[in-house]
Design a protein around this motif. Structure first.
Motif, PDB file in Angstrom:
ATOM      1  N   ALA A 333       0.820  -1.207   0.000  1.00 19.48           N
ATOM      2  CA  ALA A 333       0.000   0.000   0.000  1.00 19.48           C
ATOM      3  C   ALA A 333       0.853   1.256   0.000  1.00 19.48           C
ATOM      4  CB  ALA A 333      -0.937   0.000   1.210  1.00 19.48           C
ATOM      5  N   VAL A 334       1.902   1.252   0.814  1.00 20.09           N
ATOM      6  CA  VAL A 334       2.745   2.442   0.919  1.00 20.09           C
ATOM      7  C   VAL A 334       3.443   2.721  -0.399  1.00 20.09           C
ATOM      8  CG1 VAL A 334       4.797   3.394   2.028  1.00 20.09           C
ATOM      9  CG2 VAL A 334       3.067   2.240   3.397  1.00 20.09           C
ATOM     10  N   GLU A 335       4.045   1.699  -0.994  1.00 20.88           N
ATOM     11  CA  GLU A 335       4.816   1.913  -2.219  1.00 20.88           C
ATOM     12  C   GLU A 335       3.916   2.221  -3.405  1.00 20.88           C
ATOM     13  OE1 GLU A 335       8.262  -0.267  -3.096  1.00 20.88           O
ATOM     14  OE2 GLU A 335       8.432  -1.146  -1.107  1.00 20.88           O
ATOM     15  N   ALA A 336       2.668   1.770  -3.374  1.00 25.43           N
ATOM     16  CA  ALA A 336       1.765   2.014  -4.497  1.00 25.43           C
ATOM     17  C   ALA A 336       1.174   3.419  -4.467  1.00 25.43           C
ATOM     18  CB  ALA A 336       0.647   0.976  -4.501  1.00 25.43           C
ATOM     19  N   ARG A 337       1.013   4.017  -3.291  1.00 23.43           N
ATOM     20  CA  ARG A 337       0.216   5.242  -3.182  1.00 23.43           C
ATOM     21  C   ARG A 337       1.016   6.497  -2.863  1.00 23.43           C
ATOM     22  NH1 ARG A 337      -5.067   4.447   0.287  1.00 23.43           N
ATOM     23  NH2 ARG A 337      -5.268   6.586  -0.449  1.00 23.43           N
ATOM     24  N   LEU A 338       2.272   6.374  -2.423  1.00 19.80           N
ATOM     25  CA  LEU A 338       3.025   7.555  -2.025  1.00 19.80           C
ATOM     26  C   LEU A 338       4.198   7.787  -2.964  1.00 19.80           C
ATOM     27  CD1 LEU A 338       3.068   7.139   1.863  1.00 19.80           C
ATOM     28  CD2 LEU A 338       1.503   8.452   0.458  1.00 19.80           C
ATOM     29  N   GLU A 339       4.303   9.013  -3.455  1.00 14.55           N
ATOM     30  CA  GLU A 339       5.362   9.390  -4.390  1.00 14.55           C
ATOM     31  C   GLU A 339       6.545   9.997  -3.646  1.00 14.55           C
ATOM     32  OE1 GLU A 339       5.508   8.921  -7.593  1.00 14.55           O
ATOM     33  OE2 GLU A 339       3.492   8.145  -7.942  1.00 14.55           O
ATOM     34  N   ASP A 340       7.744   9.813  -4.200  1.00 17.15           N
ATOM     35  CA  ASP A 340       8.954  10.360  -3.589  1.00 17.15           C
ATOM     36  C   ASP A 340       8.870  11.875  -3.418  1.00 17.15           C
ATOM     37  OD1 ASP A 340      10.191   7.971  -3.237  1.00 17.15           O
ATOM     38  OD2 ASP A 340      12.062   8.558  -4.220  1.00 17.15           O
ATOM     39  N   ALA A 341       8.297  12.564  -4.413  1.00 20.02           N
ATOM     40  CA  ALA A 341       8.244  14.028  -4.349  1.00 20.02           C
ATOM     41  C   ALA A 341       7.454  14.496  -3.133  1.00 20.02           C
ATOM     42  CB  ALA A 341       7.631  14.588  -5.630  1.00 20.02           C
ATOM     43  N   ASP A 342       6.329  13.843  -2.869  1.00 22.39           N
ATOM     44  CA  ASP A 342       5.511  14.219  -1.715  1.00 22.39           C
ATOM     45  C   ASP A 342       6.233  13.922  -0.407  1.00 22.39           C
ATOM     46  OD1 ASP A 342       3.431  15.016  -3.388  1.00 22.39           O
ATOM     47  OD2 ASP A 342       2.631  12.977  -3.478  1.00 22.39           O
ATOM     48  N   ILE A 343       6.925  12.776  -0.369  1.00 23.61           N
ATOM     49  CA  ILE A 343       7.623  12.393   0.863  1.00 23.61           C
ATOM     50  C   ILE A 343       8.794  13.334   1.120  1.00 23.61           C
ATOM     51  CG2 ILE A 343       8.820  10.527   2.060  1.00 23.61           C
ATOM     52  CD1 ILE A 343       7.274   8.581   0.221  1.00 23.61           C
ATOM     53  N   LEU A 344       9.511  13.712   0.060  1.00 26.66           N
ATOM     54  CA  LEU A 344      10.628  14.650   0.241  1.00 26.66           C
ATOM     55  C   LEU A 344      10.132  16.015   0.689  1.00 26.66           C
ATOM     56  CD1 LEU A 344      12.910  13.716  -2.780  1.00 26.66           C
ATOM     57  CD2 LEU A 344      13.420  13.390  -0.363  1.00 26.66           C
ATOM     58  N   GLU A 345       8.961  16.414   0.205  1.00 25.61           N
ATOM     59  CA  GLU A 345       8.384  17.679   0.665  1.00 25.61           C
ATOM     60  C   GLU A 345       8.083  17.605   2.163  1.00 25.61           C
ATOM     61  OE1 GLU A 345       4.507  20.570  -0.128  1.00 25.61           O
ATOM     62  OE2 GLU A 345       4.950  18.919  -1.500  1.00 25.61           O
ATOM     63  N   TRP A 346       7.536  16.456   2.602  1.00 27.98           N
ATOM     64  CA  TRP A 346       7.308  16.278   4.048  1.00 27.98           C
ATOM     65  C   TRP A 346       8.624  16.303   4.820  1.00 27.98           C
ATOM     66  CZ3 TRP A 346       9.457  12.245   6.828  1.00 27.98           C
ATOM     67  CH2 TRP A 346       9.126  12.242   8.183  1.00 27.98           C
ATOM     68  N   LEU A 347       9.655  15.652   4.266  1.00 31.07           N
ATOM     69  CA  LEU A 347      10.952  15.610   4.947  1.00 31.07           C
ATOM     70  C   LEU A 347      11.523  17.013   5.125  1.00 31.07           C
ATOM     71  CD1 LEU A 347      13.281  13.953   6.137  1.00 31.07           C
ATOM     72  CD2 LEU A 347      14.230  13.769   3.821  1.00 31.07           C
ATOM     73  N   ARG A 348      11.350  17.867   4.101  1.00 31.45           N
ATOM     74  CA  ARG A 348      11.820  19.257   4.242  1.00 31.45           C
ATOM     75  C   ARG A 348      11.085  19.962   5.377  1.00 31.45           C
ATOM     76  NH1 ARG A 348      12.246  18.832  -1.388  1.00 31.45           N
ATOM     77  NH2 ARG A 348      10.108  19.510  -1.750  1.00 31.45           N
ATOM     78  N   ARG A 349       9.776  19.766   5.464  1.00 31.59           N
ATOM     79  CA  ARG A 349       9.016  20.409   6.547  1.00 31.59           C
ATOM     80  C   ARG A 349       9.420  19.856   7.904  1.00 31.59           C
ATOM     81  NH1 ARG A 349       4.539  19.334   3.118  1.00 31.59           N
ATOM     82  NH2 ARG A 349       3.813  17.776   4.632  1.00 31.59           N
ATOM     83  N   PHE A 350       9.715  18.561   7.962  1.00 33.70           N
ATOM     84  CA  PHE A 350      10.108  17.948   9.239  1.00 33.70           C
ATOM     85  C   PHE A 350      11.481  18.463   9.688  1.00 33.70           C
ATOM     86  CE2 PHE A 350      12.471  14.562  11.409  1.00 33.70           C
ATOM     87  CZ  PHE A 350      11.659  14.365  12.521  1.00 33.70           C
ATOM     88  N   ARG A 351      12.428  18.551   8.746  1.00 34.98           N
ATOM     89  CA  ARG A 351      13.783  18.976   9.104  1.00 34.98           C
ATOM     90  C   ARG A 351      13.857  20.459   9.405  1.00 34.98           C
ATOM     91  NH1 ARG A 351      18.601  16.881   5.479  1.00 34.98           N
ATOM     92  NH2 ARG A 351      19.655  17.431   7.411  1.00 34.98           N
ATOM     93  N   TRP A 352      13.096  21.252   8.633  1.00 32.10           N
ATOM     94  CA  TRP A 352      13.167  22.708   8.780  1.00 32.10           C
ATOM     95  C   TRP A 352      11.742  23.249   8.942  1.00 32.10           C
ATOM     96  CZ3 TRP A 352      15.797  20.659   4.223  1.00 32.10           C
ATOM     97  CH2 TRP A 352      17.149  20.371   4.472  1.00 32.10           C
TER      98      TRP A 352
END
Length: 462
Positions: A333-352
């Motif tokens: 489910a995770v690999e089918a529905r979540l894109e790297d671009a969206d996850i990296l955007e979340w990672l930027r918000r989490f880090r900064w």
């Protein structure tokens, strides 16, 4: 009413994944005890476990933990930013429900007696279990740390409450006590200058004239090239989190240093989070009774228990088989529905979280961003104008130097939360043994990141 006591042992190991795995599996296997949380910090080289249970079950679990710690930890080889004096450095008991502080004091003293007898470790009682006023505060006992205790214990004023008048050669000493709930809270600063963190810690801690219920010290986070004000908030009702945070932010501004983030180590009472929400949202006439989960908890506690009715056993899948199916479905489910671009955007918000990207090498905010995109992903790279080094969203994280899709990292985080080990990651994620080991080690050491990943994934899939 069921008697619930919390126990929060702090173990002097936060780096060796195989040792942490041994502790986790040991505690998860203890009857009558629930392991709610564990937080491993490689900079501090320390892990904080949070367990609940009744008195006898916790006593048995802690004796097992001490036995394993004596076996696996050699304090002569230990190095870390956090002060420490023993393999199991401190072990407090906290009354939660149906238990009194007196119950916890009795439990602490019984554990201290048995630890001293079984393992020949000097035991010092602190907080409400202390036998002397000068031993109520943990920093007073831990002063000098493991290395200094070999001389300190020769002083008659520092005769142990239980155990021999000599330091255990590899396990050091241990501190056991009973206390109210406290919050372990750290604020990270955008500088590598430890003197700044030290000066702010002196401004807020009680021993230097600051808040009555705050213990604080400055620490260096080598991996992140930042410093941290590390604190224990002893009474969040008298000294709430938001008040301490605002004073730290004001003090940091005097030095021209930003606050880049903060973290809670272990668990935190809901009331403390509600206090912060009340303050920052400027809520009028707000009460903890307006929190949905709190009201549900209160209603369930007050509802009379229904009469027990025997029911015939129903056939169903075996727990182990059901667990395998669940893990497989989660991964797909995770690999089918979540894109790297969206996850990296979340990672930027989490880090900064303040939106200001900072260099992971020097902490500078003088950064230039470069955006590139392809059919499937958007990648940001950066160049620091201070140290001239290049980096990206993953630099300085467990995701660095890997080509794995970010969705697979998210799946790994959830699998670990469900109790998966390295072999399970290898099986369900389709990675080789070395990659599975690297993923498990990285996500196990950084519980804050792992739990944030799981929360993001749950909201994104919902």
């Amino acid at each position: 009413m069921m008697r619930i006591i919390e126990c929060v042992p702090n173990v002097s190991e936060g780096r060796r994944a195989e040792v942490l795995d041994a502790f986790i599996r040991l505690l998860q296997a203890q009857p009558g005890v629930l392991l709610l949380d564990y937080h491993a910090d490689p900079d501090h080289n320390r892990t904080v476990f949070t367990l609940i249970g009744d008195g006898p079950a916790l006593l048995s679990a802690m004796l097992a933990l001490y036995e394993k710690a004596v076996e696996l930890i050699d304090m002569r080889q230990h190095r870390g930013e956090h002060p420490r004096a023993g393999a199991v450095d401190v072990c407090p008991f906290v009354p939660i429900a149906g238990a009194t502080m007196e119950d916890c004091v009795a439990l602490a003293r019984e554990l201290g007696r048995q630890v001293a007898e079984r393992f020949q470790i000097p035991v010092f009682l602190y907080a409400h279990a202390a036998t002397r006023e000068d031993r109520r505060e943990l920093p007073n006992i831990r002063k000098g740390e493991f290395e200094g205790w070999f001389e300190k214990i020769k002083d008659p004023n520092w005769k142990p409450d239980f155990g021999p008048d000599r330091v255990h050669p590899t396990a050091g000493i241990t501190v056991i006590g009973a206390r109210p709930p406290l919050i372990a809270y750290n604020v990270n600063l955008g500088t590598a200058d430890l003197a700044v963190a030290d000066r702010i810690a002196r401004a807020i801690r009680f021993s230097s004239g600051g808040f009555r219920n705050v213990q604080a010290r400055g620490m260096k986070l080598e991996a992140r090239q930042q410093v941290q004000v590390s604190m224990n908030l002893l009474d969040f009702r008298q000294t709430p989190i938001h008040r301490v945070f605002e004073v730290i932010r004001a003090e940091a501004e005097r030095f021209g240093v930003p606050v880049v983030g903060s973290e809670i180590v272990g668990l935190v009472p809901l009331e403390a989070i509600a206090q912060a929400a009340d303050f920052y949202l400027r809520l009028e006439n707000f009460s903890i009774d307006q929190v949905l989960e709190w009201r549900i908890q209160q209603a369930l506690a007050e509802r009379p228990a229904p009469p027990a009715a025997p029911s015939p056993p129903t056939p169903g899948p075996r727990p182990r088989a059901l667990r395998r199916v669940l893990m497989s479905l989660v991964t797909r489910a995770v690999e089918a529905r979540l894109e790297d671009a969206d996850i990296l955007e979340w990672l930027r918000r989490f880090r900064w979280p303040d939106g200001q990207v900072r260099c992971p090498h020097c902490g500078s905010a003088q950064v230039r961003a470069y955006r590139s995109s392809s059919r499937r992903r958007v990648v940001f790279t950066y160049r620091c104008r201070s140290c001239r080094r290049r980096f990206n969203d993953k630099t300085g994280t467990v995701f660095a130097q890997t080509r794995l899709p970010m969705a697979r990292w998210l799946a790994a985080a959830l699998l670990i939360e469900l109790g998966a080990g390295r072999r399970s990651l290898q099986r369900y994620l389709g990675v080789d043994r070395a990659t599975a080991r690297r993923m498990w080690n990285g996500l196990t050491r950084d519980a804050r990141l792992r739990q944030a990943m799981v929360r993001y994934m749950e909201s994104a899939l919902a």
